[in-house]
Design an enzyme around this catalytic site. Structure first.
Site, PDB file in Angstrom:
ATOM      1  N   SER A 142       0.859  -1.193   0.000  1.00 32.93           N
ATOM      2  CA  SER A 142       0.000   0.000   0.000  1.00 32.93           C
ATOM      3  C   SER A 142       0.887   1.232   0.000  1.00 32.93           C
ATOM      4  O   SER A 142       2.012   1.202   0.487  1.00 32.93           O
ATOM      5  CB  SER A 142      -0.869   0.027   1.256  1.00 32.93           C
ATOM      6  OG  SER A 142      -0.068   0.292   2.386  1.00 32.93           O
ATOM      7  N   ASP A 143       0.386   2.319  -0.558  1.00 30.01           N
ATOM      8  CA  ASP A 143       1.051   3.581  -0.295  1.00 30.01           C
ATOM      9  C   ASP A 143       0.912   3.826   1.209  1.00 30.01           C
ATOM     10  O   ASP A 143       0.087   3.199   1.875  1.00 30.01           O
ATOM     11  CB  ASP A 143       0.434   4.729  -1.123  1.00 30.01           C
ATOM     12  CG  ASP A 143       1.365   5.935  -1.173  1.00 30.01           C
ATOM     13  OD1 ASP A 143       2.330   5.984  -0.375  1.00 30.01           O
ATOM     14  OD2 ASP A 143       1.139   6.843  -2.001  1.00 30.01           O
ATOM     15  N   TRP A 144       1.720   4.699   1.716  1.00 29.81           N
ATOM     16  CA  TRP A 144       1.839   4.867   3.171  1.00 29.81           C
ATOM     17  C   TRP A 144       0.536   5.379   3.794  1.00 29.81           C
ATOM     18  O   TRP A 144       0.221   6.558   3.720  1.00 29.81           O
ATOM     19  CB  TRP A 144       3.017   5.788   3.474  1.00 29.81           C
ATOM     20  CG  TRP A 144       4.307   5.050   3.705  1.00 29.81           C
ATOM     21  CD1 TRP A 144       5.145   5.208   4.774  1.00 29.81           C
ATOM     22  CD2 TRP A 144       4.917   4.034   2.894  1.00 29.81           C
ATOM     23  NE1 TRP A 144       6.218   4.345   4.668  1.00 29.81           N
ATOM     24  CE2 TRP A 144       6.103   3.611   3.536  1.00 29.81           C
ATOM     25  CE3 TRP A 144       4.574   3.394   1.698  1.00 29.81           C
ATOM     26  CZ2 TRP A 144       6.944   2.632   3.022  1.00 29.81           C
ATOM     27  CZ3 TRP A 144       5.402   2.416   1.181  1.00 29.81           C
ATOM     28  CH2 TRP A 144       6.562   2.048   1.844  1.00 29.81           C
ATOM     29  N   GLY A 145      -0.233   4.447   4.322  1.00 36.11           N
ATOM     30  CA  GLY A 145      -1.511   4.827   4.914  1.00 36.11           C
ATOM     31  C   GLY A 145      -2.678   4.687   3.959  1.00 36.11           C
ATOM     32  O   GLY A 145      -3.737   5.250   4.195  1.00 36.11           O
TER      33      GLY A 145
END
Ligand code: BGC
Length: 754
Positions: free
Chosen positions: A230-233
């Protein structure tokens, strides 16, 4: 014997498996010591290492190790050079090995939908073919060293505003033709070890939990083998994400979502094999790296030189009315603080702690003919009377002026979009004042995305340096003084004004962003609209000149199983050595679908000595001619003629030839009461059925026998009749008493069996 990944997984507890699917901290994956699974590190980013040891953050706020800032994607894509991108990737791969990084978080290949996207500087192009080829070459270079890449942000992440929640609403054809192919090309050619899903939703479903995106398209259609992070968050619903194909959650939710995974397996709502598969994909990549550790002896100095080469071979000379290159003997005034403090990278997660930065003023410091006036600050829009006055005086006293202009950091960055497409007002104002006293003026631009240029017709030279990386000063000086023959071309169109851009009316919307321009992004739109632009896609000048000749196509008649080789000779007709970017565009002449006027399907960069000629070859296949047909869920090119155009830019076609394609692929036939006679007449399979009705209708409307009335006008001409009949639905043959309803339904059934 070392256990296989599957055996390891069988020995892991449920908690360990869930834990494997999220980060240990900001940059590390978890290990399982008792099973010999090491914890590995990942790090940004696309154009250099941003390795943070402590005080981690994902927005480049805290310092990272000293590293080389190579040119950001906005510039390197203008090289149109696969070999150079491979060399670039190779250097990053070596640096990553030396710094114990298992995956580098890049390249970023989102399409530039609008010049306003704050993160455009991290992205390659408005064109999916160029973005895909550029990314693929880079990935191949990095992964040669068994260090992974994470191609990002998958997908349709084209604005920063509300990027973590908004929905990019686009039709499937648009996604497949414009927003996906850069990912697709990279996956099919070189299998990036990882893909990073984007924050946004696509048509109402978060990318991080979108089974169509992460499984059907990415793994099913393209054959992706690595893991998705995932992208961060970007995680919204962890269990739904895992089911959809999101293997790794980053960074770490401190175990909150791991617990949800464990609970879902326990209550039977998540099949444990899905978790096992995610672990397997993650572990495969971890071991690919840990089992191929290389001892790398890279030097920052050598990589700085490479950064300089990439910058110099990518910057785009946009205008040159015999003013460049500058001679050492000329008295030159350098104006603008960017000469001293160039903006060479953008803010956010790709921000590199550069070990050295060159500025053009230092590079030319030994030349006594150069004076400098600050004129305006590099970091703010503040007009200062006395700075301006001093600059105007310097301009008057010089033979030529070079103004170093650009966007301050606060004008564009990850996390927010630009508010407009202008340079700071203080810069435009001073440029006007200088042009009033000094016509021999060159502008050098330091910007991550196009700017409006109200002074364009009045300047004699213009160099688009974009964000040049840490060796920017040397690269700019080499081009200005003719040590390097400019050879970059634009990877995007520069429109005259923001409102010309196709996404103008929907870019930056809040919850739902409608991609209403569809496939008509960038030059695809400007060309279709016949709109004048400041500089077209693929445009760039040189200090030498090139002639194109002798276009050959090995097969003028092809089928969908053939490839066609296109060759063209290019000659350097000037008197210095240079590199030309030869572009191949395809135009669909079949009329089978609404398509862009022409699309880039090949490019080659060729190095030529004065008077030298080289043959450039391109290979096209069925896909080069095709568009995405949502009815058949596949790429489709109709039988008919296609034009192959060889250009020096998207608006400078030098040679063209036609090929004729014959395909056996047929489109599904779905005839119903409201299918028009026109559709039936156009399809070989049904033309015969419709022809008879048409004949009868011609008689009813009495087209060719229509009497002239009054001034020679007719009630209905043949042309009008044909058009009317073509748009008549089948049901009308019943309404007009030409056929019974049962008879028509039988006929429809017969046609649908064809
Ligand atoms: C960015 C990613 C980046 C990640 C880690 C996110 O905010 O969108 O591109 O790789 O942070 O820094």
């Amino acid at each position: 014997m070392k256990p296989s990944v599957k055996e390891l997984i069988s020995q892991m507890t449920l908690e360990e498996k869930a834990g494997m699917c999220s980060g240990l901290d900001f940059w590390h994956l978890k290990g399982v010591e008792r099973l010999g699974i090491p914890s590995v590190m990942v790090s940004d980013g696309p154009h250099g290492l941003r390795k943070q040891d402590e005080q981690a953050d994902h927005l480049g706020i805290n310092d990272s190790i000293k590293a080389v800032c190579f040119p950001p994607a906005v510039l390197s894509a203008c090289s149109f050079d696969r070999d150079l991108m491979h060399e670039f990737g190779d250097a990053i791969g070596k640096e990553a090995q030396a710094n114990d990084l298992s995956v580098v978080l890049g390249p970023a290949v989102n399409i530039k939908r609008s010049p306003l996207c704050g993160r455009n500087f991290e992205y390659y192009s408005e064109d999916p073919y160029l973005a895909g080829e550029t990314a693929a070459a880079f990935i191949n270079g990095v992964q040669k060293h068994h260090v992974g890449t994470s191609i990002k942000h998958f997908a349709a992440n084209n604005q920063e505003y509300n990027r973590m929640s908004c929905s990019s609403d686009a039709d499937e054809r648009t996604l497949r033709e414009i927003y996906f192919p850069a990912f697709e090309t990279a996956v099919k050619k070189y299998q990036p070890y990882t893909v990073m899903c984007s924050y946004n939703q696509i048509n109402g479903t978060f990318a991080s939990e979108n089974p169509w995106l992460l499984t059907d398209v990415l793994r099913g259609d393209w054959g992706f083998k690595g893991y998705v992070m995932s992208d961060w968050g970007a995680v919204n619903d962890r269990v739904a994400g895992l089911k959809a194909g999101l293997d790794l959650e980053m960074p770490s939710s401190n175990g909150v979502y791991d617990k949800e995974i464990v609970a879902a397996v326990r209550d039977g709502s998540l099949d444990e094999t899905i978790l096992d598969e995610a672990c397997e994909r993650i572990l495969n990549i971890i071991f690919e790296y840990t089992e191929h550790r290389e001892k790398q002896e890279f030097t920052l100095d050598a990589d700085h030189e490479l950064a300089k080469k990439i910058a110099a071979e990518s910057m785009v000379l946009l205008k040159n009315d015999s003013i460049l290159p500058i001679k050492d003997t000329e008295k030159i005034a350098f104006i603008g603080e960017f000469a001293k403090k160039p903006r060479f990278q953008g803010g956010g997660s790709s921000h590199i702690n550069s070990f050295r930065v060159s500025n053009v003023l230092d590079v030319v410091s030994e030349n006594a003919n150069i004076t400098y006036a600050k004129g305006f600050p590099a970091n703010a829009d503040i007009y200062d009377e006395s700075l301006a006055k001093e600059a105007v005086e310097a301009a008057k006293a010089a033979d030529k002026v070079v103004i170093f202009a650009g966007l301050p950091d606060s004008f564009e960055s990850e996390g927010y979009d630009r508010a407009h497409m202008r340079l700071p007002d203080c810069q435009n104002r001073l440029i006007d004042e200088i042009l009033a006293v000094q016509p021999d003026t060159v502008i050098v631009l330091h910007n991550g995305s196009p700017v409006e240029m109200p002074w364009l017709s009045r300047v004699k030279g213009l160099l688009e340096a974009y964000l040049g990386g840490q060796a920017v000063g040397e690269a700019v000086a080499d081009i200005l003084f003719g040590k390097c023959c400019p050879c970059g071309k634009l990877a995007e169109t520069i429109p005259y004004k923001l409102s010309d851009n196709p996404s103008y009316l929907s870019f930056g919307d809040g919850e739902n962003v409608t991609y209403q321009e569809g496939i008509f992004v960038g030059y695809r739109y400007y060309d279709a609209k016949e709109m004048p632009v400041a500089f077209p896609f693929g445009y760039g000048l040189s200090y030498t000149s090139y002639a194109y000749s002798n276009l050959r196509i090995d097969k003028p008649e092809i089928t969908e199983n053939d490839t066609v080789t296109v060759s063209v000779d290019v000659t350097n007709t000037g008197d210095i050595e240079g590199k030309e970017i030869v572009q191949l565009y395809v135009r669909d002449l079949t009329g089978a679908a609404r398509r862009p006027l022409r699309e880039l399907k090949g490019y080659e960069k060729v190095s030529l000595k004065p008077s030298e000629t080289k043959t450039v070859n391109f290979v096209l296949d069925y896909r080069s001619f095709a568009w995405y047909h949502t009815g058949i869920k596949d790429w489709y090119a109709a039988s008919g003629d296609y034009e192959i155009l060889i250009g020096a830019s998207s608006r400078d076609m030098r040679l063209s030839e036609k090929v004729h394609l014959t395909t056996q692929k047929t489109l599904p036939l779905k005839v119903h009461m409201n299918t028009t006679l026109g559709e039936l007449l156009a399809d070989k399979r049904t033309a015969e059925y419709a022809a008879d009705f048409k004949k009868q209708l011609d008689e009813i409307f009495g087209a060719s026998s229509s009497q002239e009335q009054g001034d020679g006008d007719v009630a209905i001409s043949d042309e009008m009749n044909n058009a009317m009949v073509a748009s008549m639905p089948l049901r009308n043959v019943v309404s007009y008493g030409m056929c019974g309803k049962k008879e028509l339904l039988d006929m429809i059934e017969a046609m649908n069996r064809l």
